[in-house]
Design a protein around this motif. Structure first.
Motif: not given
Ligand code: URA
Length: 438
Positions: A95, A178, A181, A193, A196-197, A200
């Protein structure tokens, strides 16, 4: 007779205003508060305005490691978890935190899969000045981003590489948050951040994860110390969740390669898959491929050879074809192309990634409203990159768009993006990979 008894009132165990007050005043949130606020926001009980206030309080006052881990777990719990355990091959994913000209996923996924491992790349669309992998691949006629879970599993089994949209069942709390934000100035917060990343990626179920954490003018984390802290936070979250996680800290002060824009970036990725392409794109693709393969148990892989001898290109063709794409169809070209020319002689010692990213976005490569269509052929082609000499009047860049009215504001975004020093000035070699954080 109709029953007029009112439905029993649902009593919520917390109050959003109390949670906002706590974070606004610099206190840590309890596990129960975090579980509740993420769940209640997903259910629509916590209002968008309240979550916006909480996100800003987190942006300003931060979170402890325990809070970030709990917030991530709550976002994972908001949706489904995938499981690649039934595949006969190891899974390895990467990622990137997002940058300008960052087309690395396109050559990387088939390159890594050509070594017999499974690469499930659940990707997103463009955000602000940064391009989205799905938008890029949709420049290929017929290519389809949406796959069902059984289709995803079948392709991983048969081809090894998949780049597709994350299903709506994966971390739905993050999808909502997201989008909020993005329009409330709360994107660039390390706890938000990281959670969030990682929510997933952990929900996706990959066994190994390589993170490309970008720093510099074109990155969300412009400051290197902030990017390091983001990398550390994400590596810890992944490791604690049982995912073998490593981060490379990489330079995003200048664009990667010579293109920013969807079809333009696909074309450049094809050059890399054909054994050529810009040196910085090749270097980063190979560095990330080695990390991903090592994490999947493939030691000392000769990734350069797999680019040079066509193995990665064969997997690319199979991957694109499996998703309906016509690998032999010509890529779209823009109806209008304008050139930006140098006003003086010199050598390029600086090329501002943000200026190029914003110009590509304004040309139509990105969106200014959610859901807006992007132009496949729009973008910026860089003719003079770092370290190259230029004469007054020579072309620095070409701007591509289908909408001539977009040219003026895009040219304005590029104003001052090239820094020139007197010809002959020595340029220190650009380092792409700045550090490795494990
Ligand atoms: N990519 C994401 O999936 N989430 C973030 O907060 C920033 C970049």
């Amino acid at each position: 007779m109709t029953d007029t008894t009112p439905a029993p009132e649902t009593v919520e165990p917390h109050d959003a205003v109390d949670v906002i007050h706590a974070k606004r005043d610099g206190r840590a949130l309890s596990d129960e508060q975090i579980d509740w606020v993420v769940d209640a926001y997903t259910r629509g009980v916590v209002a968008e305005q309240q979550m916006a206030a909480l996100a800003m309080a987190i942006f300003l006052n931060g979170m402890e490691r325990r809070e970030i881990a709990r917030w991530t777990a709550a976002m994972i719990a908001s949706g489904e978890r995938m499981d690649f355990g039934s595949l006969a091959k190891p899974t390895t994913d990467k990622h990137s935190t997002g940058g300008v000209g960052d087309k690395i996923t396109l050559p990387l996924a088939p390159l890594v899969a050509s070594f017999g491992v499974a690469v499930p790349q659940l990707s997103g669309r463009g955000l602000g000045h940064t391009g989205g992998t799905l938008d890029k691949l949709e420049a290929i006629p017929g290519w389809r981003a949406d796959l069902s879970n059984p289709e995803l599993m079948q392709q991983l089994d048969e081809v090894g590489a998949v780049i597709c949209a994350a299903g709506s069942g994966l971390a739905p709390a993050d999808k909502k948050l997201y989008a909020l934000r993005d329009i409330t100035g709360t994107v660039e917060a390390i706890p938000l951040i990281a959670s969030s990343i990682m929510s997933k990626k952990i929900a996706e179920g990959t066994a190994a994860l390589t993170l490309d954490v970008k720093t510099g003018a074109g990155a969300f984390m412009k400051d290197e110390q902030d990017a390091r802290q983001l990398a550390r936070t994400m590596v810890d979250l992944g490791t604690d969740a049982g995912v073998r996680t490593v981060a490379l800290l990489t330079d995003m002060s200048a664009p990667l390669g010579r293109t920013a824009g969807n079809a333009l970036e696909v074309r450049e990725s094809l050059e890399v898959l054909a054994g050529g392409g810009p040196a910085d794109v090749v270097e980063l693709t190979c560095a990330l491929a080695r990390e991903m393969l090592e994490a999947a148990g493939v030691q000392d892989a000769d990734v350069e050879a797999a680019l040079a001898d066509g193995r990665a290109m064969d997997t690319w063709r199979a991957m694109i074809t499996a998703q309906g794409g016509d690998v032999d169809a010509p890529l779209p070209t823009a109806q209008h192309v304008e050139e930006l020319r140098a006003r003086e002689d010199g050598v390029v010692t600086g090329l501002d990634a943000m200026g190029v990213g914003v110009a590509a976005w304004r040309l139509g490569a990105g969106r200014s409203r959610p859901g807006e269509a992007v132009q496949a052929a729009a973008g910026v082609e860089i003719v003079k990159h770092l370290g190259e000499e230029v004469r007054a009047g020579e072309v620095l860049a070409r701007l591509h768009t289908d909408t001539p009215g977009r040219m003026e504001r895009s040219l304005a975004a590029l104003e001052g993006s090239w820094t020139l020093a007197p010809r002959g000035t020595a340029m220190p070699e650009r380092r792409i990979v700045l550090d490795r954080i494990a």
